[in-house]
Enzyme design. Sequence first.
Site, short mmCIF file in Angstrom:
data_model
loop_
_atom_site.label_atom_id
_atom_site.label_comp_id
_atom_site.label_asym_id
_atom_site.label_seq_id
_atom_site.Cartn_x
_atom_site.Cartn_y
_atom_site.Cartn_z
CD GLU A 1 -3.02 -1.11 2.23
OE1 GLU A 1 -2.73 -0.59 3.32
OE2 GLU A 1 -4.13 -1.61 1.98
CG ASP B 1 -7.78 -5.35 5.04
OD1 ASP B 1 -7.25 -5.60 6.12
OD2 ASP B 1 -7.91 -4.20 4.59
CD GLU C 1 -9.98 -1.20 8.05
OE1 GLU C 1 -9.05 -1.75 8.67
OE2 GLU C 1 -9.87 -0.79 6.88
O1 GCW Z 1 -7.01 -2.90 6.96
C1 GCW Z 1 -6.30 -2.12 6.02
C2 GCW Z 1 -6.61 -0.72 6.40
C3 GCW Z 1 -5.42 0.21 6.38
C4 GCW Z 1 -4.27 -0.47 7.07
C5 GCW Z 1 -3.89 -1.70 6.28
C6 GCW Z 1 -2.78 -2.51 6.93
C7 GCW Z 1 -2.55 0.40 8.50
O2 GCW Z 1 -7.65 -0.25 5.61
O3 GCW Z 1 -5.82 1.38 7.04
O4 GCW Z 1 -3.16 0.38 7.24
O5 GCW Z 1 -4.99 -2.55 6.18
O6 GCW Z 1 -3.11 -3.45 7.65
O7 GCW Z 1 -1.63 -2.23 6.73
#
Ligand code: GCW
Length: 699
Positions: free
Chosen positions: A290, A363, A391
């Site tokens: 990312e 995720d 989240e």
């Molecule tokens: O869950 C996703 C999130 C990001 C997060 C990323 C990760 C810290 O949307 O906000 O960043 O994963 O775990 O690195």
Amino acid sequence: MAKHNFRTFILWTLALLMLPSTMWAENGSDLWLRYKGSNTAQVILSKGLKSSPTLRIAMNELNSNWTGNETITLQRTAHGGDKPESFTLTRTAQGITLASPSDAGMLYASYTLLRLQQTGQLSRLTPNNPISESPQNDVRILNHWDNPNGTVERGYAGASLWKWDAIPVKAKSGKQAKWNDTALQARIEQYARANASVGINATVLNNVNAKPLMLSADMIGKAASIADILRPYGMRVYLAVNFGSPHGLGGLDTADPLNPEVIKWWKNKVDSIYQLIPDFGGFLVKANSEGEPGPMDYGRTHVDGANMLADALAPHKGIVMWRAFVYAPGSKDRANQAYEEFMPLDGKFRDNVTIQIKNGPIDFQPREAVSPLLFSMKHTRMMPEFQITQEYTGHSIHTCYLAPMWKEFFHTLQIPAASDMANDKNDMRLIAGVANIGDDINWCGNDLAQANWYAFGRLAWNEQLTSEEIAREFLMQTFTADPQFVDPMTALLMHSRETVVSYMMPLGLHHIFAGGHHYGPEPWYAPRGSREDWLPRYYHRADSLGIGFDRTSKGSRNTQQYPEPLRSLYDNINTCPENLILWFHHASWDYLMQDGLTLWQNLCYKYETGAREAEQFVEVWQQMKPYVDSERYESMLWRFQRQARDAWWWHDACILYFQQFSQRPIPADITAPRFQLDQLMKFHIPIDNYRAPKPEQLP
Ligand code: GCW
């Protein structure tokens, strides 16, 4: 209580005595630590046992919180083959003995004894039945996604606990720093105490999206001040680091892990950390993921990057937790990528490197299959990463007790034959949870979300505990032991995760959230120019024939990354668990499910069930009114009401949206939509990633 806090304690006590009793308001800040002891215990150290800050905490907890007048003796046992943090509680005619090879173990024994008393389980401890415990995981670590500017990524409980500006910098001399903000100091000590009480022994202070600034001399000095508070509670501090720091902070023109200057930079940096924090735990790294920098920016590999840091940490016994959360745009299946990227590296990492792997391959969705990588590496240390912060499960608004999800994960890992799961790096075990803690007075933003912090600690210590016993313990200690409250609320918590799955993403659907903040439903979300694998349609793949992601041997071949029997089980639509059917299969709308109804009908009924259950939560909670203080009652009531309304929002949005593809009638007994699809499709909550939405922002 540490000595430096004694003055704060006295001041507070005086202040409270001066308040009229009617001004006393519950605010949830006491968490599950609400002992009402009678101060009658006789707590002693066994002969020859030297006191220490940790033992003073243990003695103080027992002295002030134990009800009963027996003698409680803390005793050190020889190490033997036992883990240092293990302990044994023994009852004799003379009293109770808490024995452990370490001070931390005696502290855990103290909290365990108090918990047994609080939850009415002391009768388990009889002269013939000592209670022995030993942690299943050696490192039980929280990952804070806290930024130096005070925001918390995916945090829904206010700002960061760490007020960096107010935290003193510990001097090179090693002298403990003086805190001007004693309230902050006390709060951090309460944080340590809460963690110790459930066995959490480590914490990463900052976000994996790490700023190079975190490694500045000042920030290290501040982290050292925090470490000084946490240490007596058995907790060690770790930092998340930005792989580009030698460049971003150190002024070098590269961060190439094979460059001698870079290697030297990290070594010096690590040495300077250990000067101030001699028990520093190590680094957590998100690299080449990312947009974060990493070794691949220089044509190197994860191994090159992780091992270079590991070598800098090894002389101090520090470790590297290297994340496997990697995925490139344009891939055929995001779920395949961690496995594809890491399997070829198996066996090449140093002994003090652990690959940190999210529980599922996408995720932190409300339900995911277990990450196939976790079954597969044989010569590499691995640790799971859970997300305690919600989240994807309703932020700090929805009640979603996560222990059942984590138990489901542990259970799935047990399915393949033990021989298929053999890993030669299992001498040390670790587990991480992304914290749901902020500076809100009740820590988690939602009084019942405290249960997830609590449950993470309890399961990290002992994966065998049931979700139900953990829920009961939590409720009894945090609210009341009255069964009129504990029984229905345990049932509610136990149900809550499945309810959330039903009204958000049933049958293995995933990632159909609103873009950005991930709060509400937006299965249609597709702004022009977005990365395809960040869009819901990449995951749900609804079309006129059916819905779901074909990950079988005929599709993305993700099922082939699993060991047997899971591989065959998942690959075949008729044996695939129905709660994951759309995770692994693109199923026809008319596919007949076990209940004899079609997939489309099942999808509609899941949304219906989920929304109705969320409505029942409101009723259950309303019946709890007599047992709960008015502050926590009210603060949870609007949340439950909002959760129910959101559940109907999900229900309407998903049924109406997917019906455009299925072209099948909505079963007659499904509640008629209250929202219209085109209205909902125009709606996008104007919130950022750092706050739960306000009720008035929602449809
Ligand atoms: O869950 C996703 C999130 C990001 C997060 C990323 C990760 C810290 O949307 O906000 O960043 O994963 O775990 O690195």
